[in-house]
Design a protein around this motif. Sequence first.
Motif, short mmCIF file in Angstrom:
data_model
loop_
_atom_site.label_atom_id
_atom_site.label_comp_id
_atom_site.label_asym_id
_atom_site.label_seq_id
_atom_site.Cartn_x
_atom_site.Cartn_y
_atom_site.Cartn_z
N ASN A 123 3.66 -24.47 -78.48
CA ASN A 123 4.25 -23.13 -78.64
C ASN A 123 4.30 -22.38 -77.32
O ASN A 123 5.18 -21.55 -77.08
CB ASN A 123 3.45 -22.31 -79.67
N ASP A 124 3.35 -22.67 -76.46
CA ASP A 124 3.30 -22.02 -75.16
C ASP A 124 2.67 -22.98 -74.16
O ASP A 124 1.96 -23.92 -74.55
CB ASP A 124 2.46 -20.73 -75.24
N ASP A 125 2.98 -22.76 -72.89
CA ASP A 125 2.35 -23.62 -71.89
C ASP A 125 0.87 -23.28 -71.80
O ASP A 125 0.41 -22.26 -72.28
CB ASP A 125 3.04 -23.45 -70.53
N ARG A 126 0.10 -24.18 -71.15
CA ARG A 126 -1.33 -23.97 -71.00
C ARG A 126 -1.66 -23.82 -69.52
O ARG A 126 -1.14 -24.56 -68.67
CB ARG A 126 -2.11 -25.16 -71.58
N LYS A 127 -2.50 -22.88 -69.21
CA LYS A 127 -2.85 -22.61 -67.81
C LYS A 127 -4.24 -23.13 -67.51
O LYS A 127 -5.17 -22.90 -68.27
CB LYS A 127 -2.78 -21.11 -67.53
N VAL A 128 -4.36 -23.83 -66.38
CA VAL A 128 -5.67 -24.22 -65.88
C VAL A 128 -5.82 -23.62 -64.49
O VAL A 128 -4.84 -23.46 -63.76
CB VAL A 128 -5.85 -25.76 -65.82
#
Length: 623
Positions: free
Chosen positions: A264-269
């Motif tokens: 649904n949304d990108d993931r941030k690391v």
Amino acid sequence: MRHFNFLVFLLVSTLVVNAQKAETPNQNYNLGAKINEMTLTVGGILVVATNDGLVGIKPTESQPVFTFNNFGKLKPEETEFVPNSPYIIVSQGVGSQLAGLTKTKRAVIDYVKGEVIFNSENDNWNQIYTCNVVLPQNKLIVSGIQKEGNKFEKMTPKVAVYDLNTSKLDYSFFLDKPGRVGIAKDFSVTGTPLLLKEFLIIPTAQGLLAKSHTGEDLWQSKIKGVNWMVADKTEKEIYGFETTTNGKNTRIHKIGSNGAELWNDDRKVQGNVSNFQILPLGLAVVSDRTAAQESEIAFLSASSGEDLWDKAPKTKGFVQHFYVQEDGILFGIQQGGINKISFDGKTLFKKPLKTGENIMVMAESTQGLIYITSEDANIVNLKTGEQVWNKPLKYKRASAVASTFDEANDRYLIAADGKIMAIDATSGDVSDFAKSNFDEKEDPNHMEIRDGGVFLSSNQNMTLVGFDGKETYHAYHKSPGRSTFGKIVGGALAVASTAMTVGMSAKAGANRSAYGSINDLNSYNDYGKEAKRAADMFSNIASASFDYLSTRFKASAATENAQFILTNLNGGTGLVKLNKDTGDIEKEILLKDKKPEYEVDEFGGFLFYKANDQTIYAYNLKK
């Protein structure tokens, strides 16, 4: 010594070098221009940067295998040695759609064949945005502006795919419709294209564009600014990695083979991704936060992208080792410490294992996980993290620690604190095996088992100790001086930077169209296995040049029974070839230079020496 860095070891192992009397070189190459830099490649061919361009030297041939002067003198950053390959990418000018009329040039050289297999000028490319070698497909993907066709086509960004084996164009296509009326759009290519079996994905400033292998449009995605991508084995699920503009974070996207966004949304690391692996349950990711001097480890759900671990493991430093096993993820920290986490985020070790700094070795042994740091060593149970030896083997902090396994006597041998210690593989009992007091206070950096005993060496020292612990010989050759030694170290690092290490191209940030990283724990001292992996990897690519590389790594090192040391001889600085079993000098080469510049290919058995500003000598060290 890191035993699983096997191929680097083969190429630069024991870069200990000495010399003696004057000798006529086997080959003499006058390059006709000032020599600026020398690089020994994984193929054993010396690539020399001169004021005119590049020259390739194969020591078995009397003339250079190639001369590339098309672009004139090259800066070091304009020459890229593609890892795990026979290719060099030469670049001049920075490619960008916003660069206007700025001329950019690219060329690809196969240094084994000695051929320029792509030159942007020959194919009428006026600007090159990106130029990527893609392995194992053995393709070249370029993007830019090609001065062909009508006036609109000459202004429209284009992508072309070339076959590196034949040097021929496979197909090409435009990133935008030539002559399209409307507001101009930036179709700059933002990262490395992903070449799959059925199609190609191009990351652009407008989003991801998927094209068939003949250039037809398949789909577009609005995901912009992706730097690199990787697919799972099925090529149905694709991960895209986007470094944020400030460089402090990485956004991870997941899309399907039809272009649909699967999360649904990108993931941030936080930080830049330095390692990762696609697993059935999701994506294991290591990211480095340079400012904080530490790494973060995350495990993202394959279905949603959510972090599956409620609480990420604390690293308190940079992740130096990262291995995926059946029951979880094993990792070692550069500042010290080893831990293991299950795929559902539970700590598998009873408590984090404390170790010394700089974990040089993490490898699998019959007793468990052996680790060797600059301060201690031990074997631990891979399931529980409990120590196999009653207590770690402690020693003074060392810049190098040599070790090996003595199979015949079922013991580990580790050299530190001026002695060789023997650790019984069954009981873990430690005993002093022999002394290793090396001159110039050197730390031993290599150890191996030979028929006559245990061989130990450093830059200026070498010794053979019988299996009873008694010294057979000790050979020491004084270093020519600290300034020269610095040159040696620099040369060793230069070789290591271009040498092939298994899995190098699978690390984050490298060019990848294969299926992501494979982070397997290596077996301790298993050199033959690593050599076979390298040979097999090369042989799987259909090309005469890769066949050459495969054959090279199927052979034993030409100088496996010799050690090279640089020292002062009667006539000046020189290189000495010493027999490992006797310590006797077998060959002496006087370099006649207080600060010699040279490269030693110990695998092929050749010495390259810069005799003067325009001349390279090549010596056959096998004779």
